[in-house]
Design a protein around this motif. Structure first.
Motif, mmCIF file in Angstrom:
data_model
loop_
_atom_site.group_PDB
_atom_site.id
_atom_site.type_symbol
_atom_site.label_atom_id
_atom_site.label_comp_id
_atom_site.label_asym_id
_atom_site.label_seq_id
_atom_site.Cartn_x
_atom_site.Cartn_y
_atom_site.Cartn_z
ATOM 1 N N VAL A 5 4.188 -10.091 3.232
ATOM 2 C CA VAL A 5 3.415 -8.981 2.698
ATOM 3 C C VAL A 5 2.453 -8.489 3.772
ATOM 4 O O VAL A 5 1.646 -9.271 4.297
ATOM 5 N N MET A 6 2.552 -7.231 4.100
ATOM 6 C CA MET A 6 1.702 -6.658 5.139
ATOM 7 C C MET A 6 0.356 -6.243 4.540
ATOM 8 O O MET A 6 0.257 -5.887 3.380
ATOM 9 N N VAL A 45 14.626 1.102 -11.086
ATOM 10 C CA VAL A 45 13.268 0.732 -10.724
ATOM 11 C C VAL A 45 12.859 1.464 -9.454
ATOM 12 O O VAL A 45 13.689 1.810 -8.610
ATOM 13 N N GLY A 46 11.554 1.697 -9.314
ATOM 14 C CA GLY A 46 11.018 2.308 -8.121
ATOM 15 C C GLY A 46 10.640 1.267 -7.091
ATOM 16 O O GLY A 46 10.758 0.057 -7.326
ATOM 17 N N PRO A 47 10.156 1.711 -5.917
ATOM 18 C CA PRO A 47 9.818 0.751 -4.860
ATOM 19 C C PRO A 47 8.756 -0.255 -5.271
ATOM 20 O O PRO A 47 8.863 -1.443 -4.963
ATOM 21 N N ARG A 104 0.818 -1.210 0.000
ATOM 22 C CA ARG A 104 0.000 0.000 0.000
ATOM 23 C C ARG A 104 0.856 1.266 0.000
ATOM 24 O O ARG A 104 0.532 2.235 -0.679
ATOM 25 N N SER A 105 1.935 1.262 0.763
ATOM 26 C CA SER A 105 2.794 2.446 0.842
ATOM 27 C C SER A 105 4.093 2.283 0.072
ATOM 28 O O SER A 105 4.858 3.252 -0.037
#
Length: 374
Positions: free
Chosen positions: A373-374, A349-351, A267-268
């Motif tokens: 995975v949260m 690459v991004g996060p 999500r973040s």
């Protein structure tokens, strides 16, 4: 001349020792006090239902919150005021839930901090006072009683056309707002066997803690029974003086071990990797497919003096970019965490793309770590 040579030799030896010390990895030693806790020595949660009064018209609407009306009527009856059948229109009262944590070894008469949260449709608890509220434990017994003026961190202000809210005005705290009435008995000095519970269960860490305790006491008194528990048989010289034993044990330092794990919050876009994450040799390529669609409607008019109609004709422009500039990169076998991060960052690459790459490497069997995975 000889003194100059000795001084130069001393400087070279000092520089070499500093270089060796810098190259050697520093062990992260932690106290047993920070790695484990004594089983049975813990907090207990308390909860209670009460009323907050003195609100400036920001309390519950009694028609929308019948429990507030019933509680107000019952409270007034206990004080000798009969309001049965009367129409109550006050907006200065709010029903709340009161929560607190009862510390271990808390004695009767000591005070606790409590948190007060609105239960109905109150707009704010600003300026309110909590009336006497019993706080119950999981067994239904009263362990503390709370009362006092609330402290609110947020506020709310509104006019006819605008409203502003800062923080959460429906939650407040009362510092030292509860008095303990009942103690939770736990006779620590009477124990013949203690169990240490690890905050982060791990077989290697449990074995190291037991070995450190045994080395300190000079006898095989500690034994790990599972990854989260260490059983400690109290030596005869420490029986009846458990505080001294625990004080000496909790200061022992142990290097904790941890499993290779990658924690991902999709999500973040947050990624956290442990230091023991390793990757087998694998090739990684990352390419983005970008499709751009744009609409430019055009007006089509008929010829002069014709019987046609003016219509809008759609015009669609479609553009596709495949991102062919990103090349295939090879991640060497057994790379460290820093080398892995540097190699993936080199791909640009991004996060969020990094999350997909890590999951793909794990699916290929080349990532020696667990992905959570949260």
């Amino acid at each position: 001349m000889l003194s100059v040579l000795k001084r130069s030799l001393s400087l070279l030896l000092l520089a070499g020792s500093l270089a060796i010390a810098a190259a050697a990895p520093a062990a992260a030693l932690s106290r047993i006090k920070d790695l484990a806790q004594v089983e049975g020595v813990r907090q207990n949660q308390l909860v209670g239902y009460g009323l907050v009064v003195g609100l400036n018209g920001t309390g519950d609407t009694l028609n929308n919150a019948p429990f507030t009306k019933q509680s107000l009527t019952a409270m007034l009856e206990r004080l000798g005021v009969n309001t049965r059948g009367a129409t109550l229109r006050t907006a200065n009262v709010a029903a709340v839930m009161v929560t607190a944590n009862l510390p271990a070894f808390a004695t009767q008469g000591t005070r606790l901090d409590v948190t007060v949260s609105a239960l109905g449709d109150a707009k704010s608890l600003q300026g309110g006072t909590l009336l006497v509220t019993p706080l119950l434990g999981a067994d239904g017994e009263v362990y503390a009683v709370s009362q006092g003026s609330l402290t609110i961190a947020g506020f709310q202000a509104e006019g006819d056309a605008a409203k502003i809210t800062r923080g959460v005005p429906t939650v407040g705290r009362i510092a030292n707002g509860a008095v303990i009435e009942r103690e939770v008995e736990f006779k620590l000095n009477a124990q013949r066997t203690l169990r240490l519970s690890l905050r982060n269960p791990d077989l290697t860490t449990a074995k190291r803690i037991a070995a450190s305790i045994n080395d300190f006491l000079g006898a095989a008194t500690a034994e790990p029974t599972d990854p989260a528990t260490i059983t400690l048989n109290i030596p005869a010289k420490y029986r009846g003086n458990m505080i001294q034993l625990l004080t000496e044990i909790e200061q022992l330092r142990v290097e904790p071990d941890q499993a290779a794990r990658i924690v991902v919050d999709e999500r973040s876009g947050i990624i956290v990797m442990g230091r023991d994450v390793r990757v087998s040799q694998v090739a990684v390529a990352q390419g983005n497919l970008t499709v751009t669609i744009s609409e430019r409607p055009e007006v089509s008019q008929p010829e002069p003096f014709s019987e046609g109609e003016t219509v809008v004709v759609p015009r669609t422009s479609l553009k596709v970019e495949t991102g062919d500039k990103n090349k295939l990169a090879i991640v060497r076998e057994g790379v460290t965490l820093r080398e892995l991060v540097d190699g993936l960052n080199a791909l640009g690459v991004g996060p969020r793309d990094l999350i997909s790459i890590l999951q793909a490497i794990k699916a290929a069997g080349a990532l020696q770590a667990d992905i959570e995975v949260m």
